[in-house]
Design an enzyme around this catalytic site. Structure first.
Site, PDB file in Angstrom:
ATOM      1  N   ARG A  21       0.899  -0.924  -0.002  1.00  0.00           N
ATOM      2  CA  ARG A  21      -0.073  -0.225  -0.170  1.00  0.00           C
ATOM      3  C   ARG A  21       1.319   1.357   0.064  1.00  0.00           C
ATOM      4  O   ARG A  21       0.432   2.722   0.322  1.00  0.00           O
ATOM      5  CB  ARG A  21      -1.009   0.018   1.385  1.00  0.00           C
ATOM      6  CG  ARG A  21      -1.974  -1.035   1.058  1.00  0.00           C
ATOM      7  CD  ARG A  21      -3.292  -0.734  -0.023  1.00  0.00           C
ATOM      8  NE  ARG A  21      -3.903  -1.548  -0.377  1.00  0.00           N
ATOM      9  CZ  ARG A  21      -5.558  -1.436   0.973  1.00  0.00           C
ATOM     10  NH1 ARG A  21      -5.566  -0.997   1.793  1.00  0.00           N
ATOM     11  NH2 ARG A  21      -6.286  -2.693   1.132  1.00  0.00           N
ATOM     12  N   ARG A  25      -2.902   6.491   1.595  1.00  0.00           N
ATOM     13  CA  ARG A  25      -4.034   7.786   1.678  1.00  0.00           C
ATOM     14  C   ARG A  25      -2.948   8.146   3.100  1.00  0.00           C
ATOM     15  O   ARG A  25      -3.461   9.624   3.172  1.00  0.00           O
ATOM     16  CB  ARG A  25      -4.754   7.455   2.431  1.00  0.00           C
ATOM     17  CG  ARG A  25      -6.562   6.689   1.960  1.00  0.00           C
ATOM     18  CD  ARG A  25      -7.529   6.224   2.185  1.00  0.00           C
ATOM     19  NE  ARG A  25      -7.125   4.963   2.467  1.00  0.00           N
ATOM     20  CZ  ARG A  25      -8.267   4.814   2.931  1.00  0.00           C
ATOM     21  NH1 ARG A  25      -9.391   4.448   3.149  1.00  0.00           N
ATOM     22  NH2 ARG A  25      -7.491   3.172   3.598  1.00  0.00           N
ATOM     23  N   ARG A  34      -7.326  11.808  -5.384  1.00  0.00           N
ATOM     24  CA  ARG A  34      -8.204  10.856  -5.206  1.00  0.00           C
ATOM     25  C   ARG A  34      -9.826  11.713  -5.015  1.00  0.00           C
ATOM     26  O   ARG A  34     -10.568  11.781  -5.681  1.00  0.00           O
ATOM     27  CB  ARG A  34      -7.664   9.855  -3.551  1.00  0.00           C
ATOM     28  CG  ARG A  34      -8.781   9.446  -3.464  1.00  0.00           C
ATOM     29  CD  ARG A  34      -9.132   8.351  -3.579  1.00  0.00           C
ATOM     30  NE  ARG A  34      -9.977   7.395  -3.228  1.00  0.00           N
ATOM     31  CZ  ARG A  34     -11.437   7.470  -4.038  1.00  0.00           C
ATOM     32  NH1 ARG A  34     -11.180   8.406  -5.181  1.00  0.00           N
ATOM     33  NH2 ARG A  34     -12.739   6.373  -3.059  1.00  0.00           N
ATOM     34  N   ASP A  71      -6.597  -2.995  -7.475  1.00  0.00           N
ATOM     35  CA  ASP A  71      -6.869  -2.996  -6.494  1.00  0.00           C
ATOM     36  C   ASP A  71      -7.839  -4.791  -6.439  1.00  0.00           C
ATOM     37  O   ASP A  71      -8.069  -5.211  -8.143  1.00  0.00           O
ATOM     38  CB  ASP A  71      -8.504  -2.991  -5.628  1.00  0.00           C
ATOM     39  CG  ASP A  71      -8.874  -3.203  -4.671  1.00  0.00           C
ATOM     40  OD1 ASP A  71      -8.349  -2.902  -3.607  1.00  0.00           O
ATOM     41  OD2 ASP A  71     -10.115  -4.031  -3.763  1.00  0.00           O
ATOM     42  N   TYR A 147     -14.851 -11.396  -0.250  1.00  0.00           N
ATOM     43  CA  TYR A 147     -15.524 -10.729  -0.275  1.00  0.00           C
ATOM     44  C   TYR A 147     -17.084 -11.271  -1.136  1.00  0.00           C
ATOM     45  O   TYR A 147     -18.320 -10.389  -0.878  1.00  0.00           O
ATOM     46  CB  TYR A 147     -15.089  -9.923  -1.179  1.00  0.00           C
ATOM     47  CG  TYR A 147     -13.842  -9.265  -0.349  1.00  0.00           C
ATOM     48  CD1 TYR A 147     -13.849  -8.192   0.464  1.00  0.00           C
ATOM     49  CD2 TYR A 147     -12.385  -9.657  -0.256  1.00  0.00           C
ATOM     50  CE1 TYR A 147     -13.087  -7.604   1.775  1.00  0.00           C
ATOM     51  CE2 TYR A 147     -11.450  -9.158   0.580  1.00  0.00           C
ATOM     52  CZ  TYR A 147     -12.072  -8.065   1.582  1.00  0.00           C
ATOM     53  OH  TYR A 147     -11.082  -7.993   2.178  1.00  0.00           O
TER      54      TYR A 147
HETATM   55  O1  CP3 Z   1       0.467   0.633  -3.251  1.00  0.00           O
HETATM   56  C1  CP3 Z   1       0.196  -0.623  -3.252  1.00  0.00           C
HETATM   57  O2  CP3 Z   1      -0.271  -1.643  -3.144  1.00  0.00           O
HETATM   58  C2  CP3 Z   1      -1.429  -1.274  -4.720  1.00  0.00           C
HETATM   59  C3  CP3 Z   1      -2.444  -1.012  -4.239  1.00  0.00           C
HETATM   60  C4  CP3 Z   1      -3.571  -1.384  -3.682  1.00  0.00           C
HETATM   61  C5  CP3 Z   1      -4.466  -1.185  -2.916  1.00  0.00           C
HETATM   62  N1  CP3 Z   1      -5.315  -2.528  -2.628  1.00  0.00           N
HETATM   63  C6  CP3 Z   1      -5.108  -0.281  -3.095  1.00  0.00           C
HETATM   64  C7  CP3 Z   1      -6.296   0.387  -2.385  1.00  0.00           C
HETATM   65  C8  CP3 Z   1      -3.339  -3.068  -3.248  1.00  0.00           C
HETATM   66  C9  CP3 Z   1      -2.391  -4.103  -3.684  1.00  0.00           C
HETATM   67  C10 CP3 Z   1      -4.285  -3.567  -2.661  1.00  0.00           C
HETATM   68  C11 CP3 Z   1      -4.692  -4.959  -2.348  1.00  0.00           C
HETATM   69  C12 CP3 Z   1      -5.960  -5.401  -1.629  1.00  0.00           C
HETATM   70  N2  CP3 Z   1      -7.181  -4.949  -1.617  1.00  0.00           N
HETATM   71  C13 CP3 Z   1      -6.098  -6.613  -0.197  1.00  0.00           C
HETATM   72  C14 CP3 Z   1      -4.995  -7.406   0.028  1.00  0.00           C
HETATM   73  C15 CP3 Z   1      -3.816  -6.678   0.470  1.00  0.00           C
HETATM   74  C16 CP3 Z   1      -4.452  -6.628   2.258  1.00  0.00           C
HETATM   75  O3  CP3 Z   1      -4.915  -5.347   2.208  1.00  0.00           O
HETATM   76  O4  CP3 Z   1      -4.595  -7.403   2.427  1.00  0.00           O
HETATM   77  C17 CP3 Z   1      -7.212  -6.708   0.039  1.00  0.00           C
HETATM   78  C18 CP3 Z   1      -7.629  -7.122   1.061  1.00  0.00           C
HETATM   79  C19 CP3 Z   1      -7.547  -5.473  -0.978  1.00  0.00           C
HETATM   80  C20 CP3 Z   1      -9.786  -5.025  -0.248  1.00  0.00           C
HETATM   81  C21 CP3 Z   1      -9.671  -3.861  -0.582  1.00  0.00           C
HETATM   82  N3  CP3 Z   1      -9.287  -2.509  -0.921  1.00  0.00           N
HETATM   83  C22 CP3 Z   1     -10.199  -2.865   0.642  1.00  0.00           C
HETATM   84  C23 CP3 Z   1     -10.189  -4.568   2.110  1.00  0.00           C
HETATM   85  C24 CP3 Z   1     -10.168  -1.817   0.956  1.00  0.00           C
HETATM   86  C25 CP3 Z   1     -10.463  -1.028   2.065  1.00  0.00           C
HETATM   87  C26 CP3 Z   1      -9.562  -1.029   3.273  1.00  0.00           C
HETATM   88  C27 CP3 Z   1      -9.063   0.711   2.953  1.00  0.00           C
HETATM   89  O5  CP3 Z   1      -8.129   0.930   3.402  1.00  0.00           O
HETATM   90  O6  CP3 Z   1      -9.729   1.669   2.223  1.00  0.00           O
HETATM   91  C28 CP3 Z   1     -10.307  -1.344  -0.373  1.00  0.00           C
HETATM   92  C29 CP3 Z   1      -9.328   0.494  -1.168  1.00  0.00           C
HETATM   93  C30 CP3 Z   1      -8.270   0.774  -1.044  1.00  0.00           C
HETATM   94  N4  CP3 Z   1      -7.280  -0.506  -1.811  1.00  0.00           N
HETATM   95  C31 CP3 Z   1      -7.770   1.999  -0.885  1.00  0.00           C
HETATM   96  C32 CP3 Z   1      -6.318   1.446  -1.706  1.00  0.00           C
HETATM   97  C33 CP3 Z   1      -5.807   3.045  -1.215  1.00  0.00           C
HETATM   98  C34 CP3 Z   1      -8.300   2.415  -0.711  1.00  0.00           C
HETATM   99  C35 CP3 Z   1      -9.064   3.373  -0.731  1.00  0.00           C
HETATM  100  C36 CP3 Z   1      -9.486   5.141  -1.602  1.00  0.00           C
HETATM  101  O7  CP3 Z   1      -8.514   5.798  -1.535  1.00  0.00           O
HETATM  102  O8  CP3 Z   1     -10.525   5.780  -0.602  1.00  0.00           O
END
Ligand code: CP3
Length: 345
Positions: A21, A25, A34, A71, A147
């Site tokens: 990540r 944010r 964003r 994602d 999910y």
């Molecule tokens: O920088 C990176 O790592 C690349 C981008 C990336 C994102 N999601 C962007 C993201 C990666 C590799 C993921 C993987 C992901 N997404 C996983 C596996 C890794 C882990 O965390 O276990 C999972 C389970 C998800 C599903 C997901 N996406 C969730 C549960 C959420 C909400 C939780 C949160 O942190 O807000 C997301 C949203 C998400 N994916 C965001 C980002 C930057 C935040 C959304 C936003 O900016 O509004």
């Protein structure tokens, strides 16, 4: 590329650094871009925005690898399920309850639907300097199924586990479809220019040993095998989060190139048991919220423990959105100083 050399075990002394990540944010430049996209998925499908955000942490910190901004839930979306990301609530995926859903899910559709992602990979690879790896990724079948079966109710993914035991035929059909979808999607990512892959099985820790074998290890083994049939040299990093001692059999069975460990794993014990495996991890992301002295101390313990082994620095899970970017800078400086000292010894 430092990361790729490490994954191929051709470089022992350097420690490649990237952070799960890393584009997200906690970066003000991310938050600014964003705001232009009310929908998170629209953001993920806008290639210029994806390239810009993917490169942000590289420009700021000079990390050794970029991970394409996307994602894991683009696969359920591309298969035809409704996926929404609600501010501060996490993702909501349209729930699978019966076999009827297979009339709607379309495997053929996903390659054309995800074109913006592959185009973003292509142009990001061009924009990224040659010494930096570009990492592609996907969620593992079990984690995506969590999910898709639990929908809005993601507390412990009760519905997904219930279906696993109560409707095993339907459950297996979902896992098989996802396995195929992931293989298709990863092959397109590699074709577009990705240099390494990470498979996130974020909820592997919910599976007891037998089910861990059937629904985490076996599908991942198939994915690795099918990818290697077409692309024998692509490094694949596996992340069976929460897998405990089962991560050793996961590594042996799946034949992944490297194992990402979560922060609850004693990585030194794992290294001693499988010393030929490249290990990635596993600093607790929340240490970045504490004071500098403690952070530096913990990084040094990890680096010294991993000194004799094949090691890539990462956190044990994604970086917290509350992290001060200056802490990331400090973390990188500490690691780079450690490697420079080692080389000068
Ligand atoms: O920088 C990176 O790592 C690349 C981008 C990336 C994102 N999601 C962007 C993201 C990666 C590799 C993921 C993987 C992901 N997404 C996983 C596996 C890794 C882990 O965390 O276990 C999972 C389970 C998800 C599903 C997901 N996406 C969730 C549960 C959420 C909400 C939780 C949160 O942190 O807000 C997301 C949203 C998400 N994916 C965001 C980002 C930057 C935040 C959304 C936003 O900016 O509004």
């Amino acid at each position: 590329m430092l990361l790729i050399n490490k994954l191929n075990k051709t470089n022992q002394s350097d420690i490649p650094i990237w952070i799960m990540r890393q584009a997200g944010r906690y970066l003000p430049e991310y938050r600014q871009l964003r705001t232009k996209f009310p929908s998170f998925l629209d953001f993920c499908y806008t290639k210029d925005a994806v390239t810009e955000v993917t490169l942000q942490p590289i420009q700021r910190f000079d990390l050794d690898a970029a991970i394409i901004f996307s994602d894991i839930l683009i696969i359920p979306d591309a298969l035809g399920l409704d996926v929404i990301f609600k501010e501060n609530e996490g993702p909501i995926v349209e729930k699978i309850t019966t076999d009827k859903i297979f009339q709607k899910l379309n495997l053929e559709h996903i390659i054309s639907y995800l074109q913006p992602v592959y185009q973003a990979i292509k142009q990001t690879r061009v924009a990224l300097s040659d010494d930096k790896a570009l990492i592609g990724f996907c969620g593992a079948p079990w984690t995506l199924a969590c999910y898709m079966i639990s929908g809005q109710n993601i507390q412990n993914f009760y519905d997904a586990k219930k279906m696993l035991y109560c409707e095993p035929v339907l459950f297996q059909k979902i896992i098989d479809l996802l396995t195929e979808a992931i293989i298709l999607c990863l092959k397109q990512q590699i074709k577009a220019g990705i240099n390494a892959i990470q498979i996130f099985d974020s909820w592997a820790g919910l599976l007891p040993p037998d089910e861990f074998m059937r629904f985490s290890i076996l599908p991942t083994t198939k994915i690795v095998k099918m990818i290697r049939q077409d692309y024998p040299n692509i490094p694949i990093i596996g992340f069976p989060r929460g897998g405990g001692e089962k991560i050793i059999s996961y590594t042996k069975h799946t034949q992944i190139s490297a194992l990402q460990c979560d922060e609850f794993t004693q990585m030194l014990d794992i290294a001693k048991k499988i010393p030929d495996t490249v290990l990635q991890g596993n600093l607790d992301p929340l240490l970045l919220l504490g004071d500098d002295k403690q952070l530096i101390h913990k990084i040094n313990i990890l680096l010294n423990q991993m000194k004799p082994y094949h090691f890539i620095f990462n956190l044990g899970h994604g970086i917290s959105k509350h992290t001060d970017p200056d802490k990331v800078k400090l973390l990188i400086d500490v690691i780079r100083n450690f490697t420079n000292d080692r080389k000068n010894q």
